[in-house]
Design an enzyme around this catalytic site. Sequence first.
Site, PDB file in Angstrom:
ATOM      1  N   PHE C 113      -6.778   0.000 -14.947  1.00 41.39           N
ATOM      2  CA  PHE C 113      -7.220  -0.350 -13.659  1.00 41.39           C
ATOM      3  C   PHE C 113      -7.257   0.926 -12.815  1.00 41.39           C
ATOM      4  O   PHE C 113      -6.961   1.844 -12.926  1.00 41.39           O
ATOM      5  CB  PHE C 113      -5.996  -1.230 -12.968  1.00 41.39           C
ATOM      6  N   GLN C 226      -3.184  -2.869   3.685  1.00 39.79           N
ATOM      7  CA  GLN C 226      -4.144  -2.517   2.736  1.00 39.79           C
ATOM      8  C   GLN C 226      -5.320  -3.461   2.709  1.00 39.79           C
ATOM      9  O   GLN C 226      -5.350  -4.624   2.724  1.00 39.79           O
ATOM     10  CB  GLN C 226      -3.585  -2.587   1.307  1.00 39.79           C
ATOM     11  N   HIS C 228      -8.779  -4.403   0.486  1.00 44.41           N
ATOM     12  CA  HIS C 228      -9.303  -4.474  -0.963  1.00 44.41           C
ATOM     13  C   HIS C 228     -10.851  -4.186  -0.764  1.00 44.41           C
ATOM     14  O   HIS C 228     -11.496  -4.527   0.071  1.00 44.41           O
ATOM     15  CB  HIS C 228      -9.194  -5.930  -1.567  1.00 44.41           C
ATOM     16  N   LEU C 238     -11.856 -12.362  -2.524  1.00 41.60           N
ATOM     17  CA  LEU C 238     -11.743 -11.097  -3.461  1.00 41.60           C
ATOM     18  C   LEU C 238     -12.380 -11.084  -4.730  1.00 41.60           C
ATOM     19  O   LEU C 238     -12.284 -12.154  -5.589  1.00 41.60           O
ATOM     20  CB  LEU C 238     -10.076 -10.988  -3.497  1.00 41.60           C
ATOM     21  N   GLU C 241     -10.528  -5.986  -9.282  1.00 40.30           N
ATOM     22  CA  GLU C 241     -10.702  -4.866  -9.434  1.00 40.30           C
ATOM     23  C   GLU C 241     -11.183  -4.656 -11.005  1.00 40.30           C
ATOM     24  O   GLU C 241     -11.685  -3.794 -11.547  1.00 40.30           O
ATOM     25  CB  GLU C 241      -9.547  -3.848  -9.392  1.00 40.30           C
ATOM     26  N   ARG C 272      -7.616   2.346  -4.257  1.00 39.20           N
ATOM     27  CA  ARG C 272      -8.279   1.330  -3.180  1.00 39.20           C
ATOM     28  C   ARG C 272      -8.672   1.929  -1.760  1.00 39.20           C
ATOM     29  O   ARG C 272      -9.466   1.666  -1.365  1.00 39.20           O
ATOM     30  CB  ARG C 272      -7.369   0.103  -2.995  1.00 39.20           C
ATOM     31  N   HIS C 336      -6.238  -7.221   2.666  1.00 33.76           N
ATOM     32  CA  HIS C 336      -5.692  -7.964   1.616  1.00 33.76           C
ATOM     33  C   HIS C 336      -4.110  -8.074   1.480  1.00 33.76           C
ATOM     34  O   HIS C 336      -3.642  -9.013   1.327  1.00 33.76           O
ATOM     35  CB  HIS C 336      -6.146  -7.070   0.314  1.00 33.76           C
ATOM     36  N   ARG C 371      -1.307   0.697  -2.330  1.00 31.65           N
ATOM     37  CA  ARG C 371      -0.763   0.001  -3.346  1.00 31.65           C
ATOM     38  C   ARG C 371      -1.738   0.143  -4.661  1.00 31.65           C
ATOM     39  O   ARG C 371      -3.020  -0.225  -4.551  1.00 31.65           O
ATOM     40  CB  ARG C 371      -0.356  -1.366  -3.249  1.00 31.65           C
TER      41      ARG C 371
END
Lengths: 321, 306, 548
Positions: C113, C226, C228, C238, C241, C272, C336, C371
Amino acid sequence: MEVKFAVKRYDPITNADKSTQTYTAEVDEGDMVLDALLQIRDEQDPTLAFRGSCRTGFCGDCTMTVNGKGAIACRTKVKKAWDGAEDGAIELEPLKMSRQMKDLVYNAREFHWNKFRAVEPWVDPVQPPEKGEHLVPGGHDKHLTESMRCTQCGLCDQGCTVLVVDKTFVGPAALTKAYRVVADERDSRKRQRLDKLSLPRGMWDCTHCFEASEHCPKYIEPTDRIFDLHDMAIKAEAGPPKVVHHYKSFAASVKAHGWLDEGRLAIETEGFTNVKGLMKLLPLAVKAGLKGKHPMPYMLHKKRPGHEQIKRIFEKWESKG
Amino acid sequence: MTTNGQVKTKYAFYPGCVSKGGCPELYEAVVQVAEKLGFELDDKALESAGCTGAGVLSKEVSDPINARTFAMAEAAGLEIMTICSTCQGIMTQAHHRLKDEEYRAMINRDFLAEEGLEYKGTTVIRHMLWAIVEDFGLDKLKSMVKRPLNGLPIAHFYGCYMKRPPELMVPKEFAKTRKTALEDVIEALGGKAVKTSGRGKCCGFPILTSNEDNSMAMLGDHTLDAKAKGVKAMVTPCPLCHLQLDGKQADAEAHKQEEIDMPVFHLPQLVGLALGFTPKEMNLQRHLVSTKSIEEELGIGVEVKA
Amino acid sequence: MPQHDVLVVGGGFAGLRAALGARASGADVGILSKVHPMRSHSSGAHSGINAALKSGDSWETHAKDTIAAGGDLSDRSAVEVMCQSAAEDVVALEHMGVIFNRDEEGRIDVTTFPGSSQARTAFVGDSAGHVILQVLFEQIVRSEIRIYDEWFAASLLMEDGMCKGVIARDLRTGELHPFHSKAVVMATGNLGQMYNGGTCSLTGTGDGVALAYRAGVPLIDMEMVQYHPTTLADRGILITEGVRAEGAHLVNKKGERFMERYDAEAMEMSTRDVVARAAMTEVRKNRGDKGHVFLDMRHLDKARMTARLQETLWLMDDLEGLDPSEALIPVKPGMHRPLGGIKIDTFGDTGTPGLYAAGECASTGAHGANRLGGNSLLDCIVFGRRAGESASRYVRGATWSPATADLVREQEEMLNEVTAKDANSDTAGAIRRDLGEIMDKNVGMVRNLRGLRKAANSVAKLQERFGALGIRDKSGAYNVELRAIREVGNMLDVAQVIIGSAEARQESRGCHFRSDFEARDDENWMKRIVAMHSEDGPKLDYEPVEAG
Ligand SMILES: Cc1cc2nc3c(=O)[nH]c(=O)nc-3n(C[C@H](O)[C@H](O)[C@H](O)COP(=O)(O)OP(=O)(O)OC[C@H]3O[C@@H](n4cnc5c(N)ncnc54)[C@H](O)[C@@H]3O)c2cc1C
Ligand code: SF4
């Protein structure tokens, strides 16, 4: 774009006689029905009750009946619903399997979640490995993975033809969940589950009418999953004797003759020794026989040319296990 | 060549088990009506084909059997014509799965090769109802009507498999013809198609063995709703629905404690009547629910003997 | 009158895992949730869960990645606990019945990721969250844990310095009931509904955070919100990712892969905060198209996409009518996940006896200022379990008496006050939309003093409007108006804390970016902001972070 919604409203205290209220809303082309409802609630009528959570079609909360058909509001375009509206307004009602509790909210607990529980929806692993995960070479079955996408939205239940006549039928949503555990190789109770699912009101009450698949917004094909449960049960010889006989006899007939022998099927379904069942068949058989409609049970089936090839295919399949 | 000035349309005919077993009257009606319409039914191409599995057999064995049937039609260069919704539905689903090349190759290799057959994935399967609206044409049908149905209110009863799964049975390119095929035929014959709640629903036949009560409740609901809507007869393209709607109607009456008395036609029988065949030729005397009332409405029936 | 040893508020990952943890260690547990557990926000999580499962990877590397992504602000012991437990907790999920995609040997497969140095995200196609939630719920049913679904927790019963349960409203009847319990685990999830364009479910109204805050429990890291990087431009939905993990590019309107300018090495696989800010910068510099940039997936293998990203393909098709094998997908960053929340230690302990918390409504500090994808689910699973286990341990030793009838009555009267008031033309929903606009504009990805002050003033005005709200729906049954009022009240309180904390942090770090303090300031800001409730707004305090 201006659209109208005709909402079947209800409140046990303030609106017990279920009036229909029409709202007019100015929405964007791309809006979903849930967006429009939220807009109406925020701008026009904060008392309008409906469910909704994830907004993306994963949680199964915002189910309702849109223009007569079960739908997920967050995945239903207002424009499409408007184009399909018949009386100049998009018709909104709660799901219909259970009591309307208020406006677009139906009693999910009473209907849906009880059926869900009834299929014991959890994996009982044989003996989890001491260290690390279960090994699943080749990965999980495609259909198992697919069925895990089920949101338990219950739209298949709303489409189900059997539930219309019998609310006690376990229904396709719970059966899809049942498939999920039965098909999971890690589960240790496959046989026991198939037996339990074969009790009255269980999986054999399904007619395979494909309504469930048609209504599923997740393309899970619940009808096919019920087919699969049946297949697994027949293989394991679980299931009510009459039904197992029926399936076996069907297969035996096709295997032997290349096609179906209905007379034999009827007799074998009831069981050669089931005198009462056979007596029940008689009136239809005699009546139909007299009229030349139903083949008389004693008529032997002519084998179809090519039957030896069909037999070969069967044997090949059986040898594949 | 030509019959009634029509170019013949030739099909590999797949009559299915029921039309030769439980509903022999259907087979005979189909043969006569097809001839009248100028359909050439090749009954040799699929002579040795097997049962579709009817949704009872596991796909694991019915897919190879159906692939074999498709391969035989393909070799003969013909489209398959079915006269049973269930055959049509099961075949269409198998046909869809067999579009997957890997799967098809496996079936060819493991099941068909030994017989020297190979299915290449090109076969088209068409129910007689679709053949009538798509290949023959409603206008032509209309022009051939000798005994119009006089606005008789008739309920169309498709059965499950002619409509579902919709993306297979009524795909976009056929939406125009298939969505209302049965209604359109009724209207072309001069009848009035009446929408009933059971029109696209299951008749209840498949659960006759496992839950007769529910089966009878479904049958009763559908037929009684038709009756309440003033329907005089029902018509179905599915012989299994017919077995249920006609054959088990008496039991549904007992279950519902109510008289139903609803005559039910196989599609080709209704077409045949309108094209001028006699009730006898269409074998109406073989039905369990008498069709006399309809024959009288249409001013025929006096000459029919059981 | 409902009574349990441990009452878990919330039925998402964290709540269900906590309930199972508490049950496994012997407690009598109840779960209370305002939507049915299966309807929780967690059901929408797509991508996966992180754990160092493969040889070559280790929990230490995972920890290192987590801390680096978090702008070094992470609480080191929390990271350690989370990453060290990861493998075992993920395998425990597998034993419960989570299917997971498998590698050739049949072991749990992992993918790389963005932001991770190793392949360590376990996944199930692109519906990991949905599958995990389902399986957790299966286990809840199996354990015969009592579920109170469609009950709304409205306040905490605080007495003798401890938490003795909650008062909740049964949405079906509208009645308030006290839930007496020796311990409460708060797991109410997100607060994203206070933003308009977020990825969060409708349930994410910060209820648990507000309840704890008003009860005097400290909140922490509240400025960290945060974004996204990729949400569908029109609807803020969303896009996982996983798409970039599969090789999708981010391009501007000229077709340039703009990440080259911001992180030439990692490109689209950067963290991110970096990717989101890059997309935003492109738009600001007029290289975007109508406020968004694009995901380019046209070069990806179609069969593999169908196998791995089926739900995402359907989302794009159903919502936007787009086929990514042919069209560019318009995306923009969207709010997000709050990284802050109720302050907890690695045992889920809030410091208030009887009150535990886990999941998105709480913060151990593991994520620091940003995160990693796949760490959120992990956080919920690890700290959820631990919170449940701790609560269970606590109740065994606790001397406890139920909250007094006086307290219950007083709270109920307070909660019912609004029902006696007649409505004006305003609605809770309208206030929420206005709040969203303020937060999007001034408390979003880029903040500065002026904007934050403005936001604080506007929120104060909304508080006044909130105070004047009355009620139209006089029926108890499914009174959504009443619920919306409580929710917006909660969001207004929490918004104040976010704004106050954001104003205090005079630096830029991770997802907190101040245009008036663009640089990271390690000298002054290796510390976390703690907020306590007071009559005149949030009172802030600081807690140092130990680097190393
Ligand atoms: C689209 C999307 C994709 C994501 N993908 C990933 C991913 O791939 N990997 C990852 O690690 N993370 C991912 N996340 C983040 C992850 O899903 C969340 O961190 C996680 O779901 C939070 O779980 P939770 O249990 O804390 O909260 P939630 O799931 O939000 O549950 C909160 C629960 O609290 C209940 N509740 C709230 N208020 C009240 C109240 N007042 N009274 C009673 N009950 C209440 C709700 O009913 C709900 O049951 C994603 C998030 C989203 C939105
Ligand atoms: S099978 Fe499909 S329709 Fe049925 S509950 Fe699951 S997602 Fe809904």
